[in-house]
Design a protein around this motif. Structure first.
Motif, short mmCIF file in Angstrom:
data_model
loop_
_atom_site.label_atom_id
_atom_site.label_comp_id
_atom_site.label_asym_id
_atom_site.label_seq_id
_atom_site.Cartn_x
_atom_site.Cartn_y
_atom_site.Cartn_z
N LYS A 6 0.87 -1.18 0.00
CA LYS A 6 0.00 0.00 0.00
C LYS A 6 0.90 1.23 0.00
O LYS A 6 1.78 1.35 0.86
N GLY A 48 -4.50 10.53 -1.22
CA GLY A 48 -3.64 11.70 -1.03
C GLY A 48 -4.39 13.02 -1.05
O GLY A 48 -5.59 13.08 -0.82
N ARG A 52 -8.53 14.54 -0.47
CA ARG A 52 -8.97 15.42 0.62
C ARG A 52 -9.61 16.69 0.06
O ARG A 52 -10.63 17.15 0.56
N ASP A 69 -16.85 9.42 0.14
CA ASP A 69 -16.00 8.23 0.05
C ASP A 69 -15.80 7.84 -1.42
O ASP A 69 -14.70 7.50 -1.86
N VAL A 118 -14.79 0.22 -1.88
CA VAL A 118 -16.17 0.48 -1.41
C VAL A 118 -16.16 1.56 -0.33
O VAL A 118 -15.17 1.70 0.41
N THR A 123 -8.05 2.87 1.81
CA THR A 123 -7.32 1.98 0.91
C THR A 123 -6.49 0.94 1.69
O THR A 123 -6.07 -0.06 1.11
N GLY A 181 -12.11 10.63 4.02
CA GLY A 181 -10.88 11.42 4.04
C GLY A 181 -10.18 11.50 5.38
O GLY A 181 -9.12 12.10 5.50
P1 UTP Z 1 -7.18 6.83 1.72
O1 UTP Z 1 -7.57 7.61 2.93
O2 UTP Z 1 -6.94 5.42 1.88
O3 UTP Z 1 -5.98 7.53 1.00
O4 UTP Z 1 -8.30 7.02 0.59
P2 UTP Z 1 -4.50 7.88 1.51
O5 UTP Z 1 -4.23 9.25 1.01
O6 UTP Z 1 -3.57 6.85 1.06
O7 UTP Z 1 -4.45 7.86 3.03
P3 UTP Z 1 -3.09 7.63 3.86
O8 UTP Z 1 -1.96 8.31 3.11
O9 UTP Z 1 -2.95 6.14 4.01
O10 UTP Z 1 -3.44 8.34 5.16
C1 UTP Z 1 -8.91 8.28 0.34
C2 UTP Z 1 -10.36 8.27 0.75
O11 UTP Z 1 -11.13 7.49 -0.18
C3 UTP Z 1 -12.19 6.84 0.48
C4 UTP Z 1 -12.14 7.27 1.94
O12 UTP Z 1 -12.94 8.40 2.13
C5 UTP Z 1 -10.66 7.64 2.10
O13 UTP Z 1 -10.41 8.53 3.16
N1 UTP Z 1 -12.10 5.36 0.30
C6 UTP Z 1 -10.91 4.78 -0.07
C7 UTP Z 1 -13.22 4.57 0.48
O14 UTP Z 1 -14.30 5.06 0.84
N2 UTP Z 1 -13.13 3.23 0.24
C8 UTP Z 1 -11.99 2.63 -0.18
O15 UTP Z 1 -11.99 1.39 -0.41
C9 UTP Z 1 -10.85 3.42 -0.30
#
Ligand code: UTP
Length: 230
Positions: A6, A48, A52, A69, A118, A123, A181
């Motif tokens: 990841k 990323g 947000r 989401d 979903v 992620t 987020g």
């Molecule tokens: P993430 O919060 O996993 O992204 O997905 P990120 O930027 O990698 O987070 P870090 O760096 O690990 O902190 C972004 C947003 O997408 C939605 C959620 O709202 C999540 O905060 N999401 C992602 C889902 O609803 N379902 C998923 O399967 C994946």
């Protein structure tokens, strides 16, 4: 080995919100060299900064949490597209949006890329579910901190843990948000999957791409999630 990696979306954008092209190239090169060494990889990319930005704007405009989401899910898939471009022929050309297809794609000797799946999770849950489904030997989580801390890493005296029992991890992360987020290190869905299948998991700082190679070489790095140590 067969592994799920990841990559936190925060690693792929600078403070101004620009794509870190060099970082993506470095990750692509490291992944290619792991493939040449005989490893098989599924890479899940996070949402990323763009996730947000879109989630906050949509929420302000009246979108509900599932809609927010869903935006995050699609933006994470877009980030996976960037890594797919950098990997060229090494990558399975479609970003996987269905776990049946993951089972097929993983056997085609290509790097398989994913984003979100979903609503109601991050992620990290996609990475954990994928690791479970494909019987991965390891789940690697490249994030923007050095590992799991015994409390909020911004608090004075916070200590990075070399290893943490999964139940302790749940306790430490219990104050994390569950809104679009706002998931941080590991969301409850991800913890539950890692726990039920005893998935060997390492969380490490992905700002230095060399750490990926170290993690694959089983060097001591970041925080290892332990199972059944009681
Ligand atoms: P993430 O919060 O996993 O992204 O997905 P990120 O930027 O990698 O987070 P870090 O760096 O690990 O902190 C972004 C947003 O997408 C939605 C959620 O709202 C999540 O905060 N999401 C992602 C889902 O609803 N379902 C998923 O399967 C994946």
């Amino acid at each position: 080995m067969r592994a799920v990696l990841k990559i936190g979306g925060s690693l792929l954008y600078d403070d101004d919100g620009q794509v870190r092209i060099d970082r993506l190239r470095e990750y692509a090169e490291s992944i290619k060299s792991l493939v040449k060494d005989g490893h098989s990889l599924v890479v899940v990319v996070g949402g990323g900064k763009p996730a947000r930005i879109f989630i906050n704007a949509a929420r302000e405009l009246g979108a509900n949490e599932a809609q927010c989401d869903w935006l995050g899910i699609k933006l994470a898939r877009n980030n996976a597209e960037l890594l797919c471009a950098a990997l060229g022929d090494y990558a399975y050309p479609k970003i996987i949006d269905d776990y049946d297809e993951l089972e097929v794609a993983v056997n085609l000797s290509k790097v398989v890329l994913m984003g979100g799946m979903v609503p109601g999770q991050s992620t990290n849950a996609v990475a954990a579910a994928s690791a479970e489904l494909i019987h991965a030997d390891m789940l690697f989580n490249a994030t923007n901190v050095d590992g799991v801390y015994d409390r909020n890493p911004e608090e004075k005296g916070a200590k990075k843990l070399d290893s943490v029992d999964v139940s302790k991890l749940r306790e430490i992360l219990s104050s994390e948000g569950t809104k679009a987020g706002q998931y941080n290190l590991f969301d409850p869905v991800a913890i539950g999957i890692v726990e039920r299948s005893h998935i060997p998991t390492v969380i490490f700082n992905g700002n230095n791409t060399k750490n990926l190679e170290k993690a694959f070489n089983k060097e001591k790095i970041g925080t290892q999630i332990m199972h059944n140590t009681k």
